[in-house]
Design an enzyme around this catalytic site. Structure first.
Site, short mmCIF file in Angstrom:
data_model
loop_
_atom_site.label_atom_id
_atom_site.label_comp_id
_atom_site.label_asym_id
_atom_site.label_seq_id
_atom_site.Cartn_x
_atom_site.Cartn_y
_atom_site.Cartn_z
CB SER A 184 -0.97 0.00 1.19
OG SER A 184 -0.28 -0.22 2.40
CG HIS A 212 -4.11 -0.84 -2.07
ND1 HIS A 212 -4.64 0.42 -1.93
CD2 HIS A 212 -3.72 -1.23 -0.83
CE1 HIS A 212 -4.54 0.80 -0.66
NE2 HIS A 212 -3.99 -0.19 0.03
CE LYS A 243 -7.64 0.54 0.95
NZ LYS A 243 -8.44 0.71 2.13
C1 LIG Z 1 -3.42 -3.24 2.36
C2 LIG Z 1 -4.61 -2.82 3.18
N1 LIG Z 1 -5.29 -3.75 3.84
C3 LIG Z 1 -6.38 -3.45 4.57
C4 LIG Z 1 -6.83 -2.15 4.66
C5 LIG Z 1 -8.02 -1.87 5.51
O1 LIG Z 1 -9.16 -1.75 4.74
P1 LIG Z 1 -10.37 -0.85 5.24
O2 LIG Z 1 -10.00 0.57 4.94
O3 LIG Z 1 -11.56 -1.34 4.50
O4 LIG Z 1 -10.48 -1.07 6.72
C6 LIG Z 1 -6.14 -1.14 3.95
C7 LIG Z 1 -6.54 0.27 3.95
O5 LIG Z 1 -7.14 0.90 4.67
C8 LIG Z 1 -5.01 -1.48 3.20
O6 LIG Z 1 -4.31 -0.55 2.55
#
Ligand SMILES: Cc1ncc(COP(=O)(O)O)c(C=O)c1O
Length: 394
Positions: A184, A212, A243
């Protein structure tokens, strides 16, 4: 002042001294490249709305329709009375989405990706298990690993030789490898074909966080498993829906027995109020768009912008990370320098977040530029030129 408050204020002052104070900016318009921010018109390169669906009129209408059909809130957890027809339909659609990649798949909808990751790791791993975690994994996977009480071993970024020797040395009957698909803060892709081969060889679960990748990767936007044409019963897939899908929440897809285990055992699924059914209803429209012609067009436009960015931005003092995804970080180094560049861009009406430790390693503070299918080529050029001038100015 109380000692407790004084102690906190001292620690906050230390955060300031390291240029690490985080601030929230208030947006006054829908998520889009052109936003109203603190009363100003800005061009944003911040969000994870990679396909530009967050304010899509069809999805907004579906959300309104969902509220008319089901009301505002779910009123209870899924296992009590909060599981609506909309949630059930969404899970069926998501299972169909991943069916080519996972045989006998079911899907389970969660309020957030954070919760989904904690659910997977804490329910499928546990004390006595060995859990192998990639060093650049998202915080939610790190927290899930801690909560699982498994024996956690972190392998260096992309170092599959190291992972192979850790797996070979493991005598645990329950082994799990956990990785982001698209990292990320770096934008690069995990070598999932090799990871899966290792997991199959050692009878280990492979947990893939495709936060992502879902919606963006693969011909039909089905994510990284489609991108690499992977298929295995060892796969436990997590895709987020706030996202690229433009709404909120996340899902886990895996063999039906894995999902049934999560329904029975995953605390972040069981002990929380179900998300509003209207969100699930809106997501059905989002999935229609993602897998239809419009989704393909949006993905193609995003790829064109990524190629444009990579061809145009060639920093000298800074470093543009090699990324083929919509996440295009520019490493600046020092925290205060990254903050200074972000502030200078802001002055010019360009909103780009500076990411600092602990989110990224020390001395790698960076601008995390994210591109979206809602950007135009001219907007990308505007940011490239602004960065080139700032770098020249020094
Ligand atoms: C790689 C990754 N996993 C999990 C999440 C968590 O997802 P959520 O925003 O739906 O809680 C995110 C971002 O927030 C992320 O970038």
């Amino acid at each position: 002042m109380s000692k407790l408050i004084a102690g906190l204020e001292q620690q906050l002052a230390q955060i300031d001294a390291q240029s690490l104070r985080r601030r929230r900016r208030i947006t006054e318009s829908p998520c889009a490249p052109r936003v109203q921010l603190d009363g100003r018109d800005m061009l944003a390169f911040c969000s994870n709305d990679y396909l530009g669906l967050a304010a899509h009129p069809r999805i907004v209408n579906a959300l309104q329709e969902g509220a008319s059909l089901y009301g505002a809130g779910s009123g209870a957890s899924h296992l009590i009375s909060g599981h609506s027809r909309a949630h059930a339909e969404l899970e069926e659609r998501l299972a169909e989405f991943v069916a080519p990649q996972i045989a006998d798949a079911r899907a389970l909808y969660f309020c957030t990706g954070y919760m989904a990751n904690i659910a997977i790791l804490s329910a499928l791993s546990g004390s006595g298990a060995d859990l192998f975690s990639e060093s650049l994994n998202h915080a939610s996977l790190i927290d899930g690993a801690r909560l699982s009480r498994a024996n956690v071993q972190v392998y260096p970024h992309g170092d599959l030789t190291r992972l192979a020797s850790l797996l070979a040395a493991s005598t645990a009957s329950n082994k799990m490898v956990v990785t982001d698909s698209v990292f990320s803060m770096d934008g690069d892709l995990a070598d999932l074909p090799q990871l899966l081969a290792l997991c199959e060889q050692h009878d280990a679960w492979l947990v893939v966080d495709d936060a992502h990748g879902f919606g963006v990767l693969g011909e039909h936007g089905r994510g990284v498993l489609e991108h690499y044409a992977l298929s295995s019963p060892n796969l436990v897939y997590m895709g987020t829906l706030g996202k690229a899908a433009g709404v909120a929440g996340a899902f886990v897809a895996a063999h039906k027995s894995v999902i049934e285990w999560l329904v029975q055992r995953a605390r972040p699924y069981i002990y929380t109020t179900a998300a509003p059914p209207a969100i699930a209803h809106a997501l059905l429209t989002s999935l229609d768009i993602i897998e239809g012609a419009e989704g393909s067009e949006r993905r193609a436009h995003l790829q064109t912008l990524i190629a444009q960015w990579r061809g145009a931005l060639q920093p000298q003092r800074w470093q543009a990370l090699a990324s083929d995804t919509a996440i295009q970080p520019v490493i600046i180094g020092a925290n205060d320098e990254a903050m200074k560049i972000a502030a200078a861009l802001y002055e010019q009406g360009l909103w780009v977040p500076a990411i600092r430790p602990p989110t990224v390693p020390a001395n790698t503070a960076r601008l995390r530029v994210t591109l979206s299918a809602a950007h135009t080529a001219a907007e990308v050029t505007r940011l490239v030129e602004a960065l080139q001038q700032l770098e020249l100015r020094g």
